[in-house]
Design a protein around this motif. Structure first.
Motif, PDB file in Angstrom:
ATOM      1  N   HIS A 162     -30.799  17.263 104.630  1.00 25.37           N
ATOM      2  CA  HIS A 162     -32.112  17.910 104.608  1.00 25.37           C
ATOM      3  C   HIS A 162     -32.817  17.658 103.285  1.00 25.37           C
ATOM      4  CE1 HIS A 162     -32.475  20.078 108.395  1.00 25.37           C
ATOM      5  NE2 HIS A 162     -31.180  20.319 108.328  1.00 25.37           N
ATOM      6  N   LYS A 222     -24.919  18.748 105.749  1.00 20.90           N
ATOM      7  CA  LYS A 222     -26.219  19.036 106.331  1.00 20.90           C
ATOM      8  C   LYS A 222     -27.264  19.345 105.260  1.00 20.90           C
ATOM      9  CE  LYS A 222     -24.525  20.631 110.838  1.00 20.90           C
ATOM     10  NZ  LYS A 222     -25.380  19.795 111.705  1.00 20.90           N
ATOM     11  N   SER A 223     -26.866  20.068 104.216  1.00 22.98           N
ATOM     12  CA  SER A 223     -27.793  20.384 103.133  1.00 22.98           C
ATOM     13  C   SER A 223     -28.263  19.117 102.429  1.00 22.98           C
ATOM     14  CB  SER A 223     -27.130  21.314 102.118  1.00 22.98           C
ATOM     15  OG  SER A 223     -26.780  22.539 102.708  1.00 22.98           O
ATOM     16  N   ASP A 226     -25.696  14.223 115.161  1.00 21.02           N
ATOM     17  CA  ASP A 226     -26.357  14.633 113.928  1.00 21.02           C
ATOM     18  C   ASP A 226     -26.353  13.478 112.927  1.00 21.02           C
ATOM     19  OD1 ASP A 226     -27.458  15.971 111.803  1.00 21.02           O
ATOM     20  OD2 ASP A 226     -25.859  17.445 111.609  1.00 21.02           O
ATOM     21  N   SER A 254     -29.360  21.467 113.344  1.00 24.30           N
ATOM     22  CA  SER A 254     -29.178  22.595 112.430  1.00 24.30           C
ATOM     23  C   SER A 254     -27.730  23.044 112.334  1.00 24.30           C
ATOM     24  CB  SER A 254     -30.048  23.769 112.870  1.00 24.30           C
ATOM     25  OG  SER A 254     -31.415  23.436 112.786  1.00 24.30           O
ATOM     26  N   SER A 255     -27.058  23.195 113.462  1.00 26.82           N
ATOM     27  CA  SER A 255     -25.702  23.736 113.442  1.00 26.82           C
ATOM     28  C   SER A 255     -24.700  22.826 114.155  1.00 26.82           C
ATOM     29  CB  SER A 255     -25.676  25.126 114.074  1.00 26.82           C
ATOM     30  OG  SER A 255     -26.207  25.081 115.388  1.00 26.82           O
ATOM     31  N   ASP A 302     -31.488  28.594 104.261  1.00 27.94           N
ATOM     32  CA  ASP A 302     -30.475  27.745 104.862  1.00 27.94           C
ATOM     33  C   ASP A 302     -30.656  26.343 104.318  1.00 27.94           C
ATOM     34  OD1 ASP A 302     -32.619  26.609 106.206  1.00 27.94           O
ATOM     35  OD2 ASP A 302     -32.149  27.512 108.131  1.00 27.94           O
ATOM     36  N   GLU A 303     -30.007  25.350 104.954  1.00 27.91           N
ATOM     37  CA  GLU A 303     -30.053  23.996 104.421  1.00 27.91           C
ATOM     38  C   GLU A 303     -31.456  23.402 104.434  1.00 27.91           C
ATOM     39  OE1 GLU A 303     -28.792  23.894 108.736  1.00 27.91           O
ATOM     40  OE2 GLU A 303     -28.125  24.927 106.930  1.00 27.91           O
ATOM     41  N   ARG A 304     -32.383  24.006 105.194  1.00 28.02           N
ATOM     42  CA  ARG A 304     -33.755  23.506 105.209  1.00 28.02           C
ATOM     43  C   ARG A 304     -34.600  24.082 104.084  1.00 28.02           C
ATOM     44  NH1 ARG A 304     -34.444  25.222 111.370  1.00 28.02           N
ATOM     45  NH2 ARG A 304     -33.183  26.891 110.473  1.00 28.02           N
TER      46      ARG A 304
END
Length: 263
Positions: free
Chosen positions: A256, A252-253, A195, A180-181, A48-50
């Motif tokens: 991170h 979000k990516s 966020d 996260s979401s 995921d983005e992390r």
């Protein structure tokens, strides 16, 4: 006495263990988060983005985990390419290297300076990042996080007075954080979380999320009455919702990636 005996004789619950393993792909080396989870029943690889994550049962050996990673290298590279690269708003910012920093829907050129203190400022020419000579990646990532937190608070401080009339109360506290979401949340005590990635988006999308969360002070649900409150304050909310659905993963990516040393 019986309850005390039970506490003394009941074994402690297994603890989730985390570390990282270095994996060589075709064009780069990456860190994979390796998690030993007592609830896991099989080896599992996720992205995921992390970043990449390898989940392992407690009894699985390190060798089996390494083999599993090697067997899934191609899949992992494809997923990372889909999420990164074109999936980022901009190439990853490298310490003291030319680059750009995303802010409010724009990519601002970065200028590096040496100084006694760590400081990030925005002016007409872009972003100026001042770092002591010995400062490394962790110092940069901490400074970036603090910088984005300040920008979030500045934007909210600009918009909030416009929407306070007609609300039952003001938010009790603002907490910029990495989410996260979700894009935001409102706790029962009135504290609002937003966020940090919102400050990378176009300002109108950020403003919509703020209005969305403020309307939860009036309607703690997503009923037609709630959306009527949003509509009355922000008629273009559908456009911004669609924008966040389309660009959300990239936003979000990118965040991170910028804050990767901060977790």
């Amino acid at each position: 006495m019986v309850s005390l005996f039970r506490r003394l004789t009941t074994p402690a619950a297994p603890v989730i263990q985390r570390d990282t393993v270095r994996l060589r792909l075709d064009d780069a080396e990456i860190d994979v988060l390796r998690v030993r989870d007592p609830r896991a029943r099989r080896l599992k690889l996720s992205v995921d983005e992390r970043g990449a994550r390898l989940t392992m049962p407690l009894r699985a050996s390190l060798v089996s985990g390494e083999r599993f990673l090697q067997a899934n290298r191609q899949w992992l590279q494809q997923q990372l390419a889909r999420l990164g690269g074109d999936g980022l708003l901009a190439p990853a910012l490298q310490l003291r290297e030319p680059g750009v920093l995303p802010l409010r829907g724009e990519l601002l050129p970065v200028q590096w300076q040496e100084g006694r203190f760590t400081r990030i400022e925005v002016d007409a020419g872009g972003v100026n990042i001042q770092l002591p000579a010995r400062a490394g990646e962790p110092a940069l990532r901490r400074a970036l996080r603090e910088f984005y937190e300040v920008q979030v608070r500045a934007d909210v401080g600009q918009w909030l007075p416009r929407y306070l009339p007609g609300l039952s109360r003001a938010p009790s506290r603002l907490r910029p954080k990495v989410m996260s979401s979700q894009w935001g949340s409102l706790a029962p005590d009135g504290s609002m979380a937003l966020d940090l990635a919102l400050v990378l988006a176009r300002p109108s999308a950020f403003e919509y999320v703020l209005v969305h969360e403020l309307c939860h002070l009036l309607q703690a649900n997503h009923s037609p009455a709630f959306w009527a409150e949003v509509e009355a304050r922000f008629p273009a909310w559908r456009d911004e919702r669609d924008y966040l659905r389309e660009e959300g993963r990239r936003l979000k990516s990118t965040l991170h990636q910028l804050l990767r040393a901060q977790g």
